[in-house]
Design a protein around this motif. Structure first.
Motif, mmCIF file in Angstrom:
data_model
loop_
_atom_site.group_PDB
_atom_site.id
_atom_site.type_symbol
_atom_site.label_atom_id
_atom_site.label_comp_id
_atom_site.label_asym_id
_atom_site.label_seq_id
_atom_site.Cartn_x
_atom_site.Cartn_y
_atom_site.Cartn_z
ATOM 1 N N LEU B 94 0.833 -1.205 0.000
ATOM 2 C CA LEU B 94 0.000 0.000 0.000
ATOM 3 C C LEU B 94 0.867 1.253 0.000
ATOM 4 C CD1 LEU B 94 -2.839 1.201 0.123
ATOM 5 C CD2 LEU B 94 -2.734 1.029 2.630
ATOM 6 N N ALA B 95 1.900 1.277 0.864
ATOM 7 C CA ALA B 95 2.760 2.461 0.949
ATOM 8 C C ALA B 95 3.460 2.726 -0.381
ATOM 9 C CB ALA B 95 3.797 2.268 2.055
ATOM 10 N N SER B 96 3.989 1.664 -0.987
ATOM 11 C CA SER B 96 4.769 1.882 -2.211
ATOM 12 C C SER B 96 3.870 2.222 -3.391
ATOM 13 C CB SER B 96 5.643 0.670 -2.511
ATOM 14 O OG SER B 96 4.887 -0.510 -2.467
ATOM 15 N N CYS B 97 2.664 1.671 -3.411
ATOM 16 C CA CYS B 97 1.736 1.984 -4.505
ATOM 17 C C CYS B 97 1.275 3.442 -4.408
ATOM 18 C CB CYS B 97 0.546 1.020 -4.450
ATOM 19 S SG CYS B 97 -0.465 1.058 -5.934
ATOM 20 N N LEU B 98 0.889 3.875 -3.209
ATOM 21 C CA LEU B 98 0.431 5.265 -3.055
ATOM 22 C C LEU B 98 1.571 6.241 -3.332
ATOM 23 C CD1 LEU B 98 -1.826 5.019 0.138
ATOM 24 C CD2 LEU B 98 -2.568 5.251 -2.245
ATOM 25 N N THR B 99 2.776 5.897 -2.888
ATOM 26 C CA THR B 99 3.912 6.796 -3.093
ATOM 27 C C THR B 99 4.258 6.906 -4.577
ATOM 28 O OG1 THR B 99 4.751 6.232 -0.902
ATOM 29 C CG2 THR B 99 6.314 7.235 -2.438
ATOM 30 N N ALA B 100 4.242 5.762 -5.281
ATOM 31 C CA ALA B 100 4.486 5.801 -6.726
ATOM 32 C C ALA B 100 3.429 6.671 -7.414
ATOM 33 C CB ALA B 100 4.450 4.381 -7.302
ATOM 34 N N GLY B 101 2.188 6.549 -6.959
ATOM 35 C CA GLY B 101 1.109 7.360 -7.530
ATOM 36 C C GLY B 101 1.326 8.839 -7.269
ATOM 37 N N ILE B 102 1.770 9.171 -6.071
ATOM 38 C CA ILE B 102 1.998 10.579 -5.723
ATOM 39 C C ILE B 102 3.078 11.174 -6.630
ATOM 40 C CG2 ILE B 102 3.022 12.049 -3.914
ATOM 41 C CD1 ILE B 102 1.407 10.241 -1.907
ATOM 42 N N ARG B 168 -6.370 6.216 -8.059
ATOM 43 C CA ARG B 168 -5.793 5.421 -9.150
ATOM 44 C C ARG B 168 -4.897 4.298 -8.658
ATOM 45 N NH1 ARG B 168 -9.192 5.947 -12.141
ATOM 46 N NH2 ARG B 168 -9.625 7.794 -13.348
ATOM 47 N N SER B 169 -4.956 3.979 -7.345
ATOM 48 C CA SER B 169 -4.032 2.979 -6.795
ATOM 49 C C SER B 169 -4.610 1.571 -6.857
ATOM 50 C CB SER B 169 -3.709 3.336 -5.338
ATOM 51 O OG SER B 169 -3.120 2.233 -4.681
ATOM 52 N N ALA B 170 -3.832 0.627 -7.407
ATOM 53 C CA ALA B 170 -4.272 -0.772 -7.470
ATOM 54 C C ALA B 170 -4.324 -1.390 -6.078
ATOM 55 C CB ALA B 170 -3.325 -1.566 -8.361
ATOM 56 N N VAL B 171 -3.317 -1.135 -5.248
ATOM 57 C CA VAL B 171 -3.288 -1.770 -3.932
ATOM 58 C C VAL B 171 -4.359 -1.165 -3.021
ATOM 59 C CG1 VAL B 171 -1.877 -2.308 -1.919
ATOM 60 C CG2 VAL B 171 -0.854 -2.348 -4.196
ATOM 61 N N PHE B 172 -4.578 0.147 -3.130
ATOM 62 C CA PHE B 172 -5.677 0.767 -2.379
ATOM 63 C C PHE B 172 -6.992 0.083 -2.745
ATOM 64 C CE2 PHE B 172 -9.014 3.927 -1.741
ATOM 65 C CZ PHE B 172 -8.709 4.443 -0.483
ATOM 66 N N THR B 176 -9.340 -2.063 -0.188
ATOM 67 C CA THR B 176 -10.626 -1.447 0.185
ATOM 68 C C THR B 176 -11.816 -2.175 -0.407
ATOM 69 O OG1 THR B 176 -10.425 0.121 -1.635
ATOM 70 C CG2 THR B 176 -9.734 0.896 0.543
ATOM 71 N N ASN B 177 -11.593 -2.964 -1.460
ATOM 72 C CA ASN B 177 -12.714 -3.616 -2.131
ATOM 73 C C ASN B 177 -12.530 -5.127 -2.147
ATOM 74 O OD1 ASN B 177 -13.859 -1.111 -2.749
ATOM 75 N ND2 ASN B 177 -12.543 -0.904 -4.531
ATOM 76 N N PRO B 178 -13.652 -5.856 -2.129
ATOM 77 C CA PRO B 178 -13.521 -7.313 -2.125
ATOM 78 C C PRO B 178 -12.943 -7.844 -3.432
ATOM 79 C CG PRO B 178 -15.838 -6.635 -2.075
ATOM 80 C CD PRO B 178 -15.026 -5.402 -2.031
ATOM 81 N N THR B 179 -12.173 -8.900 -3.331
ATOM 82 C CA THR B 179 -11.583 -9.575 -4.486
ATOM 83 C C THR B 179 -11.881 -11.062 -4.355
ATOM 84 O OG1 THR B 179 -9.776 -7.964 -4.474
ATOM 85 C CG2 THR B 179 -9.410 -9.991 -5.727
ATOM 86 N N ASP B 180 -12.278 -11.682 -5.446
ATOM 87 C CA ASP B 180 -12.520 -13.120 -5.414
ATOM 88 C C ASP B 180 -11.182 -13.845 -5.374
ATOM 89 O OD1 ASP B 180 -14.120 -15.433 -5.493
ATOM 90 O OD2 ASP B 180 -13.593 -15.684 -7.601
ATOM 91 N N VAL B 181 -11.009 -14.717 -4.408
ATOM 92 C CA VAL B 181 -9.753 -15.458 -4.278
ATOM 93 C C VAL B 181 -10.047 -16.948 -4.441
ATOM 94 C CG1 VAL B 181 -7.777 -15.961 -2.803
ATOM 95 C CG2 VAL B 181 -8.864 -13.708 -2.692
#
Lengths: 430, 188
Positions: B94-102, B168-172, B176-181
């Motif tokens: 999450l940290a690296s995805c948001l930071t890359a987005g920023i 626009r974050s994939a990890v966010f 935050t949203n359900p994913t079928d596993v």
């Protein structure tokens, strides 16, 4: 209005306009001014969607002084009010009579296809052949419901914003309204006021105060030039056209309807509706961010209004600069609601609308069901569209925006007919 | 932005990203990516996961080199602490995805970043994974992310970059949203 139902109903004509709502009528006015022969095909009566496909309490989002069609301004005694549906139907119907629009009522278009250099329009009352065609059948023909609606258990009643008329249709008990645009907020407010506790699922939305510095927000948008902004001036018109309608309501007391007001009234908010799993509705954990996005975006718009007011020297003519509270997000926002315990009886889908082009047998619709057009000039010879959000300008989404669009597109259409005629003459001469 | 000159340099190639956006709009099938990881148990709660290949732009792709990540649990769990705890890897993502987005959004908005620091905290009640209380979930009861950003921009502009990065974050989205596993198993 000439009702040609008995005289015609079929034949050849230069231009067919599909739909006799405000968009089609505005185009009719402009074509008449250019002496272009045309007919309007209307499946019901004039202003049909306003008559049949809106909820009872809806009012226009624009004040009456803005509400106008080509050559016809509002002349009533409540310029700052917002028309209810009866008034809209009356305004549009009187306009049709006044301009003598050649409307074929009760004429449902079954298919449109290319024929020769023009179009063949098959209706329930015979065929028309035309050289050019204007789609003015509206942007809100169908409710757009997410596929996850199919996973909702049968015990929960589902209704969409197209079917919704008033709270009397809703069973007693809890209600989940999905969608936080103008539609979702208005419906959530009145259902909650009827005594049925409402939870509102909130995705990305556009926040706007009704009044800002004592003036209607639409006044600010019009005067500062935002409503006149052209699709060619924005970076990504497709993105702007997809934006949900702003959180506005035509409130007779000019009060703002926003999430904070609903929360103060006792409505619970949750994140975007993501799906149903193990009998539970799941909401996105992104509620804080979508509220932050909307608050920041609103403040950017208000900053632009303030800069414009200072630049044009009208600061003293309006009230003092104001800012609104950030949208409240409770730490205990629900991430799930159990659909099996009976507390939630109804889901209202206010997840947007889409146009219906199922009858259009011309390859101009993209894989997302959207018409391929450039500011209303559709990607097929002599084919035009009116009345889509941000068709040419931001104001295209509103009734008063039809005038500029109709003027531009009717001129384009006249040029097209002229060139087509010259081309035909050249061919005959050769 | 006061001027239209692009002079911020956050080391993000925005032209390439915008070019990819345009190209993938025309060819949506090339936008279909698949991310992969392989993992092997080492001992105890210690495992090692390798990241090497992925699929995208219509063909097999490979990182410049394979990356390996050791995961374990801390000594208070009676484990050997050979690596970060799996839930902590979620915070890494999450940290690296948001930071890359920023960095990307700031570059696109011509805003020079000088420093971007994030502090993440995620609460978890062990009564969930230990099966003590069935009403307690296994995972986080919430995640708090605090960004400290030094940049040539107003507070609102910085807040808007962080908000857009979340949007626009994939990890966010994944958290935050359900994913079928779907987990399958075979005997080797």
């Amino acid at each position: 209005m000439q009702d040609r139902r008995s005289q015609r109903g079929t034949g050849a004509v230069d231009v067919v306009i599909i739909g006799a709502g405000h968009s089609g009528l505005a185009m009719s006015h402009c074509l008449s001014a250019l002496s272009i022969e045309h007919v309007l095909l209307e499946r019901g009566a004039v202003a049909n969607s306003w008559r049949r496909e809106r909820w009872d309490s809806l009012r226009l989002l624009t004040p009456n002084w803005m509400t106008r069609l080509p050559g016809c301004a509002y002349d009533g005694d409540d310029p700052d009010g917002y028309m209810d549906m009866t008034q809209v139907i009356d305004f549009v119907s009187r306009y049709a009579e006044r301009i003598g629009a050649p409307v074929e009522t009760g004429t449902e278009v079954l298919s449109v296809s290319r024929q020769g250099s023009g179009y063949r329009v098959i209706t329930n009352r015979g065929d028309w052949h035309c050289r050019a065609l204007v789609l003015a059948s509206g942007a809100f023909n169908e409710a757009a419901i997410p596929a996850v609606a199919e996973d909702v258990p049968a015990a929960v009643k589902q209704i969409n914003a197209h079917q919704y008329k008033n709270p009397a249709q809703i069973p007693d008990g809890g209600v989940l309204v999905v969608g936080a645009s103008a539609t979702g907020l208005q419906i959530a407010e009145e259902i909650h006021a009827s005594g049925r506790p409402v939870t509102l699922a909130v995705g990305e939305h556009v926040r706007m105060p009704r009044l800002y510095r004592g003036r209607d927000v639409q006044w600010w948008m019009l005067m500062s030039g935002i409503l006149d902004e052209c699709f060619e001036e924005v970076d990504d018109p497709a993105r702007v056209r997809r934006l949900p309608s702003p959180q506005l309501a035509g409130t007779p007391d000019h009060s703002t309807l926003d999430l904070n007001k609903l929360i103060d009234n006792g409505v619970r908010t949750g994140g975007r509706f993501m799906g149903v799993r193990d009998g539970k509705v799941q909401f996105s954990g992104s509620l804080r961010n979508v509220c932050t996005l909307a608050d920041l975006k609103m403040n950017r718009m208000l900053n632009a209004f303030d800069e414009w007011a200072t630049r044009t020297g009208i600061d003293t003519e309006v009230d003092a600069v104001e800012r609104f509270d950030a949208t409240q997000v409770d730490a205990a926002e629900p991430l799930r609601i159990d659909l099996r315990d009976g507390s939630l009886r109804t889901i209202v889908w206010a997840t947007g609308f889409r146009p219906d082009y199922s009858w259009l047998d011309v390859a101009v619709v993209d894989r997302k069901g959207q018409l391929r057009h450039n500011g209303g000039v559709v990607d097929a010879p002599g084919l035009y569209v009116m009345g889509l959000p941000f068709l040419r300008r931001r104001k295209s989404s509103f009734m008063h925006g039809a005038e500029d669009d109709a003027r531009y597109l009717s001129t384009h259409l006249a040029t097209y007919l002229g060139q087509a005629a010259r081309f035909a003459i050249t061919r005959i001469a050769v | 932005m006061e001027n239209n000159q692009m002079n911020a340099d956050n080391g993000v190639n925005v032209e390439a990203l915008l070019g990819a956006r345009e190209a993938l709009t025309q060819a949506p099938e090339a936008a279909q990516f698949q991310w992969r990881a392989t993992s092997e148990w080492v001992n105890g709660t210690h495992s090692r996961t390798t990241i090497d290949k992925f699929f995208g732009l219509g063909e097999e792709q490979q990182h410049r080199s394979a990356f390996q990540f050791d995961a374990d649990h801390p000594e208070v769990f009676a484990a050997e602490d050979n690596g970060a705890t799996p839930v902590e890897f979620v915070l890494v993502g999450l940290a690296s995805c948001l930071t890359a987005g920023i960095a990307s959004v700031a570059q696109n908005r011509n805003i020079q970043l000088r420093s971007v620091k994030a502090t993440l905290e995620a609460g978890m009640d062990l009564q969930g994974i230990l099966g003590i209380d069935g009403d307690v979930r296994n995972g986080f009861d919430g995640i708090r992310v605090n960004f400290e950003i030094d940049a040539d921009a107003s507070d609102d502009d910085i807040a808007a970059i962080v908000a857009q990065s979340q949007k626009r974050s994939a990890v966010f989205d994944v958290v935050t949203n359900p994913t079928d596993v779907a987990v399958t198993v075979e005997k080797s």
